[in-house]
Design a protein around this motif. Structure first.
Motif, PDB file in Angstrom:
ATOM      1  N   GLU A 137      -7.360  -5.067  -8.986  1.00  0.00           N
ATOM      2  CA  GLU A 137      -8.340  -4.663  -8.097  1.00  0.00           C
ATOM      3  C   GLU A 137      -7.617  -3.987  -6.772  1.00  0.00           C
ATOM      4  N   GLU A 138      -7.838  -2.680  -6.559  1.00  0.00           N
ATOM      5  CA  GLU A 138      -7.167  -1.783  -5.409  1.00  0.00           C
ATOM      6  C   GLU A 138      -7.504  -2.609  -4.335  1.00  0.00           C
ATOM      7  N   SER A 139      -8.656  -3.096  -3.827  1.00  0.00           N
ATOM      8  CA  SER A 139      -9.013  -3.910  -2.755  1.00  0.00           C
ATOM      9  C   SER A 139      -8.212  -4.754  -2.466  1.00  0.00           C
ATOM     10  N   ALA A 140      -7.593  -5.513  -3.408  1.00  0.00           N
ATOM     11  CA  ALA A 140      -6.841  -6.760  -2.928  1.00  0.00           C
ATOM     12  C   ALA A 140      -5.527  -6.506  -2.579  1.00  0.00           C
ATOM     13  N   MET A 141      -5.007  -5.245  -2.782  1.00  0.00           N
ATOM     14  CA  MET A 141      -3.485  -5.013  -2.542  1.00  0.00           C
ATOM     15  C   MET A 141      -3.561  -5.044  -0.955  1.00  0.00           C
ATOM     16  N   ASP A 142      -2.320  -5.696  -0.464  1.00  0.00           N
ATOM     17  CA  ASP A 142      -1.815  -5.571   0.883  1.00  0.00           C
ATOM     18  C   ASP A 142      -1.052  -4.272   1.112  1.00  0.00           C
ATOM     19  N   VAL A 143      -1.569  -3.306   1.315  1.00  0.00           N
ATOM     20  CA  VAL A 143      -0.916  -1.982   1.451  1.00  0.00           C
ATOM     21  C   VAL A 143       0.182  -1.852   2.285  1.00  0.00           C
ATOM     22  N   ASP A 144       0.183  -2.418   3.514  1.00  0.00           N
ATOM     23  CA  ASP A 144       0.925  -2.488   4.731  1.00  0.00           C
ATOM     24  C   ASP A 144       2.128  -3.494   3.961  1.00  0.00           C
ATOM     25  N   ARG A 145       1.991  -4.490   3.554  1.00  0.00           N
ATOM     26  CA  ARG A 145       3.066  -5.319   3.078  1.00  0.00           C
ATOM     27  C   ARG A 145       4.024  -4.631   1.964  1.00  0.00           C
ATOM     28  N   VAL A 146       3.162  -4.097   0.862  1.00  0.00           N
ATOM     29  CA  VAL A 146       3.783  -3.435  -0.226  1.00  0.00           C
ATOM     30  C   VAL A 146       4.687  -2.038   0.317  1.00  0.00           C
ATOM     31  N   HIS A 147       4.028  -1.510   1.219  1.00  0.00           N
ATOM     32  CA  HIS A 147       4.830  -0.253   1.821  1.00  0.00           C
ATOM     33  C   HIS A 147       6.070  -0.842   2.642  1.00  0.00           C
ATOM     34  N   ARG A 148       5.879  -1.969   3.157  1.00  0.00           N
ATOM     35  CA  ARG A 148       7.129  -2.327   4.006  1.00  0.00           C
ATOM     36  C   ARG A 148       8.288  -2.934   3.001  1.00  0.00           C
ATOM     37  N   TRP A 149       7.654  -3.564   1.900  1.00  0.00           N
ATOM     38  CA  TRP A 149       8.672  -4.074   0.852  1.00  0.00           C
ATOM     39  C   TRP A 149       9.558  -2.806   0.063  1.00  0.00           C
ATOM     40  N   LEU A 150       8.838  -1.914  -0.263  1.00  0.00           N
ATOM     41  CA  LEU A 150       9.388  -0.742  -1.054  1.00  0.00           C
ATOM     42  C   LEU A 150      10.161   0.018  -0.033  1.00  0.00           C
ATOM     43  N   SER A 151       9.667   0.524   1.281  1.00  0.00           N
ATOM     44  CA  SER A 151      10.436   1.480   1.945  1.00  0.00           C
ATOM     45  C   SER A 151      11.557   0.605   2.782  1.00  0.00           C
ATOM     46  N   GLU A 152      11.474  -0.624   3.038  1.00  0.00           N
ATOM     47  CA  GLU A 152      12.520  -1.309   3.538  1.00  0.00           C
ATOM     48  C   GLU A 152      13.493  -2.323   2.889  1.00  0.00           C
ATOM     49  N   GLU A 153      13.031  -2.653   1.657  1.00  0.00           N
ATOM     50  CA  GLU A 153      13.957  -3.857   1.153  1.00  0.00           C
ATOM     51  C   GLU A 153      14.229  -3.234  -0.616  1.00  0.00           C
ATOM     52  N   SER A 154      13.610  -2.359  -1.136  1.00  0.00           N
ATOM     53  CA  SER A 154      13.930  -2.016  -2.507  1.00  0.00           C
ATOM     54  C   SER A 154      15.056  -0.888  -2.551  1.00  0.00           C
ATOM     55  N   TYR A 155      15.804  -0.891  -3.507  1.00  0.00           N
ATOM     56  CA  TYR A 155      16.873   0.025  -3.563  1.00  0.00           C
ATOM     57  C   TYR A 155      16.132   1.641  -4.073  1.00  0.00           C
ATOM     58  N   TRP A 156      15.122   1.514  -4.703  1.00  0.00           N
ATOM     59  CA  TRP A 156      14.695   2.990  -5.258  1.00  0.00           C
ATOM     60  C   TRP A 156      13.668   3.686  -4.199  1.00  0.00           C
ATOM     61  N   ALA A 157      13.011   3.096  -3.069  1.00  0.00           N
ATOM     62  CA  ALA A 157      12.110   3.612  -2.509  1.00  0.00           C
ATOM     63  C   ALA A 157      12.501   3.522  -0.781  1.00  0.00           C
ATOM     64  N   ARG A 158      13.582   2.995  -0.616  1.00  0.00           N
ATOM     65  CA  ARG A 158      14.009   2.990   0.901  1.00  0.00           C
ATOM     66  C   ARG A 158      13.586   4.265   1.295  1.00  0.00           C
ATOM     67  N   GLY A 159      12.957   3.936   2.565  1.00  0.00           N
ATOM     68  CA  GLY A 159      12.638   5.173   3.404  1.00  0.00           C
ATOM     69  C   GLY A 159      11.518   5.791   3.095  1.00  0.00           C
ATOM     70  N   ARG A 160      10.933   5.484   2.122  1.00  0.00           N
ATOM     71  CA  ARG A 160       9.392   6.124   1.385  1.00  0.00           C
ATOM     72  C   ARG A 160       8.605   6.222   2.529  1.00  0.00           C
ATOM     73  N   THR A 161       7.997   7.398   2.976  1.00  0.00           N
ATOM     74  CA  THR A 161       6.999   7.304   4.071  1.00  0.00           C
ATOM     75  C   THR A 161       5.783   6.794   3.522  1.00  0.00           C
ATOM     76  N   ARG A 162       5.126   6.486   4.542  1.00  0.00           N
ATOM     77  CA  ARG A 162       3.678   5.645   4.095  1.00  0.00           C
ATOM     78  C   ARG A 162       2.715   6.885   3.672  1.00  0.00           C
ATOM     79  N   GLU A 163       2.775   8.078   3.930  1.00  0.00           N
ATOM     80  CA  GLU A 163       2.015   8.867   3.486  1.00  0.00           C
ATOM     81  C   GLU A 163       2.469   9.094   1.797  1.00  0.00           C
ATOM     82  N   ALA A 164       3.631   9.276   1.593  1.00  0.00           N
ATOM     83  CA  ALA A 164       4.047   9.279   0.123  1.00  0.00           C
ATOM     84  C   ALA A 164       3.543   7.926  -0.603  1.00  0.00           C
ATOM     85  N   HIS A 165       3.721   6.941   0.242  1.00  0.00           N
ATOM     86  CA  HIS A 165       3.454   5.583  -0.593  1.00  0.00           C
ATOM     87  C   HIS A 165       1.822   5.593  -0.944  1.00  0.00           C
TER      88      HIS A 165
END
Length: 146
Positions: A10-38
């Protein structure tokens, strides 16, 4: 225990802020991804999450880019560091397979540098014909070869 893990598509269940933070700050493949791109990536994908029980915090995320008929690409699979070892990765992958399987896709692909054993449990194999696959890097995205 895996039985307290709740899968959702369910799209509405996703914690979009948390997911963006994980990917943009902690992943090796999406580090620095902008919120707009996310946000655009999520909008163009099937999104999946695993949660700590009903109503608990999100522990994992993944998305699938698919035409719904022939092909899917699984991307951005991430498990919160504090939840690793609880079966979150397996739960999210099983949920994705259960969601995509009825579509009758010919191929489902993904890329990983470090989780081969997880994906092999769900039928993913290393490429038997890598010479058939091709990749075009977008401007500014070609990885350095050291």
């Amino acid at each position: 225990m895996a039985n307290d893990l709740v899968f959702s598509s369910e799209e509405s269940a996703m914690d979009v802020d948390r997911v963006h933070r994980w990917l943009s700050e902690e992943s090796y493949w999406a580090r620095g991804r902008t919120r707009e791109a996310h946000d655009a990536a999520m909008a163009g994908s099937r999104n999946y999450g695993v949660f700590d029980g009903d109503g608990g915090p999100q522990l994992g995320y993944a998305r699938a880019i698919t035409d719904g008929a022939t092909f899917a690409w699984i991307a951005d699979v991430f498990v919160a560091p504090e939840a690793r070892g609880r079966g979150v990765g397996s739960r999210i992958m099983q949920g994705i397979i259960d969601d995509l399987e009825p579509l009758g896709l010919k191929r489902t692909a993904l890329f990983t540098e470090d989780a081969h054993s997880l994906y092999e449990k769900f039928g993913f194999q290393r490429l038997t014909d890598p010479e058939s696959w091709m990749l075009r890097w977008g401007r500014g995205y070609e990885p350095s070869r050291e």
